[in-house]
Design an enzyme around this catalytic site. Sequence first.
Site, mmCIF file in Angstrom:
data_model
loop_
_atom_site.group_PDB
_atom_site.id
_atom_site.type_symbol
_atom_site.label_atom_id
_atom_site.label_comp_id
_atom_site.label_asym_id
_atom_site.label_seq_id
_atom_site.Cartn_x
_atom_site.Cartn_y
_atom_site.Cartn_z
ATOM 1 N N PRO A 271 0.786 -1.242 0.000
ATOM 2 C CA PRO A 271 0.000 0.000 0.000
ATOM 3 C C PRO A 271 0.817 1.292 0.000
ATOM 4 C CG PRO A 271 0.037 -0.928 2.190
ATOM 5 C CD PRO A 271 0.776 -1.895 1.309
ATOM 6 N N CYS A 272 1.514 1.547 -1.100
ATOM 7 C CA CYS A 272 2.278 2.788 -1.198
ATOM 8 C C CYS A 272 1.358 4.009 -1.208
ATOM 9 C CB CYS A 272 3.196 2.771 -2.411
ATOM 10 S SG CYS A 272 2.373 2.461 -3.967
#
Length: 160
Positions: free
Chosen positions: A123-124
């Site tokens: 989850p950047c």
Amino acid sequence: MMKKYKTYYKSEIGLIEIIGTENGILSVGFVEEKSKNSFEIHRCLAECIEQIDAYFRGKRREFSVNLQLQGTDFQKKVWSQLMKIPFGETLSYKDVAASIGNEKAVRAVGNANGRNKIAIIIPCHRVIGSNGKLIGYASGVWRKEWLLLHERRVCSTERL
């Protein structure tokens, strides 16, 4: 060389291309259109599609598919740290740098974020600027904003 498989998932914020092998997922990324070749959904990708669909329906917060991370040791360290950011929450690039033991590596963390080939699962989108601004998302800041709002909506609905 292991055979690669590809499939697509149509999300509310665009078409997602998923590429993997029998050993795990290589990439999950937004694309403008499907490639011309037709693909059957290989079983190694089916679970990933199910989990991404559940994420978009607000039914999944974490992913359990096997990943085949391709990057430097530093990038893998950053990506591993990103997967520890709780659903619906954010950290700054500086926070991530500190959490891997190198507060001065803010730019390197940003670079590793930008090279993440496995969107949503790694989850950047949960990494923001120190000032709280949404910056740097390869698939467009508008998608980053949508994903964060989606996660917050899911969290607030669960509290009701």
